[in-house]
Design a protein around this motif. Structure first.
Motif, PDB file in Angstrom:
ATOM      1  N   GLU A   1       8.575 -79.893 -18.853  1.00 38.42           N
ATOM      2  CA  GLU A   1       9.561 -80.702 -18.145  1.00 38.42           C
ATOM      3  C   GLU A   1       8.980 -81.272 -16.868  1.00 38.42           C
TER       4      GLU A   1
ATOM      5  N   TYR B   1       9.900 -89.557 -12.961  1.00 40.35           N
ATOM      6  CA  TYR B   1      10.080 -89.289 -14.389  1.00 40.35           C
ATOM      7  C   TYR B   1       9.353 -90.331 -15.234  1.00 40.35           C
TER       8      TYR B   1
ATOM      9  N   LYS C   1       9.333 -87.621 -24.795  1.00 42.47           N
ATOM     10  CA  LYS C   1       9.950 -86.560 -23.996  1.00 42.47           C
ATOM     11  C   LYS C   1       9.810 -86.963 -22.524  1.00 42.47           C
TER      12      LYS C   1
END
Length: 544
Positions: free
Chosen positions: A444, A523, A538
């Motif tokens: 993540e 991100y 992802k």
């Protein structure tokens, strides 16, 4: 409508005839209509790390076709169209996975504003017109079932009004806001750095105002490549100094309202690391078309490519199959560039273009000059002034907007466009599905220079290297995607772990970018790419 289609076919006949005898059905790529009516025409579009899409238009435009919830009306006595209250939305949140959307509340005018995502995934939106001229706004995205919405910041305010400016995230995660109408300067968010005058933008201006929405690219060394009109400089955002001037691009102005577009090609660890970026600038209006309202002046066919870190950089020129203005350049997960939307004559501006260009192009930077452009399957929807294009995590490209009129107008030539489409490049064709990897495990978060594993599964055994490429989520508006970049990671050969259920499982060791110059914090969509076929991405957050 019949007259427009006839003119389009007549103008294209020599080009269509020159294609290698392929029917339109045989051209690569496919189109799908996602929504018949999104309620608003999206002038600005951005994809959040929840996979949702922020659609944003002007506020001072009269009623849209999307109503706000009860009690959420906007009241602005200076609104030129609805001074007694506007209960329709001018922003919406679209979920491509469910084809659902809901209205968002925006209060100050975002006409020709700018934007960029902050490191925590919040969308920062800056400037605009009238009451929005000096405003900051934020949108902190959330899961599709939660009620996140726009937040208007009353402080801080922009130092000067920013209308037609460009935003770019910097290596430390701050945002630089560059230029705008009557604003030859830069400033920052957060406002911890000093405001700088930027005389280059004033010098780049002429009677066409071609210094608006400058093309701004963050280079891996932390400096900015800033292009306005037909000129470019290397800019130090820390000191406000121009370090280097580049030769003018041949062919005249390219930035607003001349309506070319620009992209920085994929940054690749191979072949000398990330230290040799390349910039492309494609299309543009004929000089004077905006000033003289020459809506039928044929657009430019040329593309220029320059390597700004070379000792003696020069523009290498080549021609596209079609003239184009107002095209959007989208970095695909493979490193190719999709050129989509726009027109073949006129310039940017209300009622200022004709002859829509329905054909997307694929620009393949690794091919020899003269072989880089591939013509793709055309759409049937004209995407003119105020249209956008954004890469989605599933590898499709979302196409939205087009409103070449001051207000919403329908049943006219080039009407206000409320439909949302998706273009699927050839890599998503069914005959390549057995090559498409599935990302099973990815982190993540990742720190700079950190080594981490990505695990994928593939139907067929892997041949060669599976790439892992990070794609930013830019702010798309006015033919330029602010903050767009693709970074190819250093990876090991895929190591097979097991095979079950007819699939093969592999582990790939990846090294995160070395610093925020190569990839600013924030991100990214992490795509595994197998033989030119990308996975569904992802989301991975790069952290300082």
């Amino acid at each position: 409508m019949k007259q427009r289609n006839f003119r389009f076919f007549f103008f294209h006949f020599p080009i269509l005839f020159s294609l290698p005898l392929l029917s339109l059905a045989q051209l690569p790529g496919t189109w799908e209509l996602l929504l018949e009516n999104a309620g608003i025409a999206s002038m600005h579009t951005a994809v959040t790390h929840f996979g949702t899409v922020v659609l944003l238009d002007r506020t001072d435009i009269g009623p849209s076709e999307l109503h706000l919830p009860a009690g959420h009306c906007r009241y602005d006595p200076k609104d030129r169209a609805l001074p007694h209250g506007d209960c329709t939305a001018h922003s919406a949140l679209f979920d491509p996975s469910t084809l659902s959307f809901r209205p968002l509340s925006i209060l100050t005018d975002t006409w020709c504003s700018s934007g960029q995502f902050l490191p925590d995934g919040t969308l920062l939106q800056t400037g605009g017109d009238l009451d929005g001229l000096r405003r900051f706004r934020t949108f902190s995205p959330c899961a599709p079932n939660l009620p996140c919405d726009w937040r208007e910041l009353h402080a801080p305010l922009l130092v000067v009004g920013r209308w037609y400016a460009t935003n770019q995230i910097l290596p430390d995660g701050s945002i630089i806001i560059v230029g705008g109408r009557a604003a030859p300067s830069v400033e920052f968010y957060p406002p911890s750095r000093p405001y700088h005058l930027f005389p280059f933008l004033a010098a780049a201006e002429d009677s066409q105002m071609d210094n608006l929405y400058p093309f701004v690219h963050l280079l891996p060394d932390g400096h900015l490549f800033v292009f306005a009109n037909s000129r470019a400089v290397l800019y130090d955002s820390d000191t406000g100094a121009v370090i280097r001037e580049y030769p003018p691009i041949p062919g005249g102005p390219r930035s607003y309202p001349s309506a070319g577009s620009s992209a920085m090609l994929a940054l690749d660890i191979a072949g000398g690391g990330y230290l040799h970026p390349a910039i492309v600038v494609c299309g543009g209006a004929r000089f004077g078309a905006f000033l003289h309202r020459d809506t039928d002046a044929q657009a430019d066919t040329s593309c220029g490519r320059i390597s700004p870190s070379d000792e003696n950089p020069v523009w290498a020129m080549e021609d596209m199959p079609f003239p184009r203005i107002m095209g959007d350049m989208v970095m695909l997960p493979t490193g190719d560039v999709l050129i989509i939307n726009g027109a073949m004559a006129g310039s940017q501006g209300f009622e200022m273009a004709t002859q829509p260009c329905f054909y997307p192009l694929l620009y393949r930077p690794d091919q020899p000059s003269g072989l880089r452009f591939m013509t793709l399957t055309p759409t049937t929807i004209a995407r003119m002034y105020h249209s956008t294009a954004n890469l989605l995590p599933d590898g499709r490209v979302l196409v939205a907007g087009s409103n070449p009129h001051y207000f919403y107008r329908f049943n006219v030539e080039f009407s206000t466009e409320l439909r949302l489409e998706a273009f699927s490049p050839e890599y998503l064709s069914p005959d390549r599905s057995n090559l498409r990897p599935l990302v099973v495990v990815a982190p993540e978060k990742a720190g700079y220079g950190e080594t981490f594993d990505v695990e994928v599964s593939v139907e067929l055994p892997v041949v060669g290297i599976i790439e892992v490429n990070l794609a930013s989520a830019p702010f798309s508006t006015h033919s330029f995607s602010q903050g767009q970049r693709l970074v190819k990671l250093e990876v090991s050969a895929a190591v097979e772990q097991s095979g079950e259920d007819g699939r093969h499982f592999y582990r790939i060791s990846c090294t995160a970018p070395p610093d925020g110059g190569v990839a600013p914090p924030g991100y990214y969509m992490a795509f595994a790419v197998n033989q030119g076929v990308p996975s569904v991405a992802k989301w991975v957050q790069l952290v300082l």
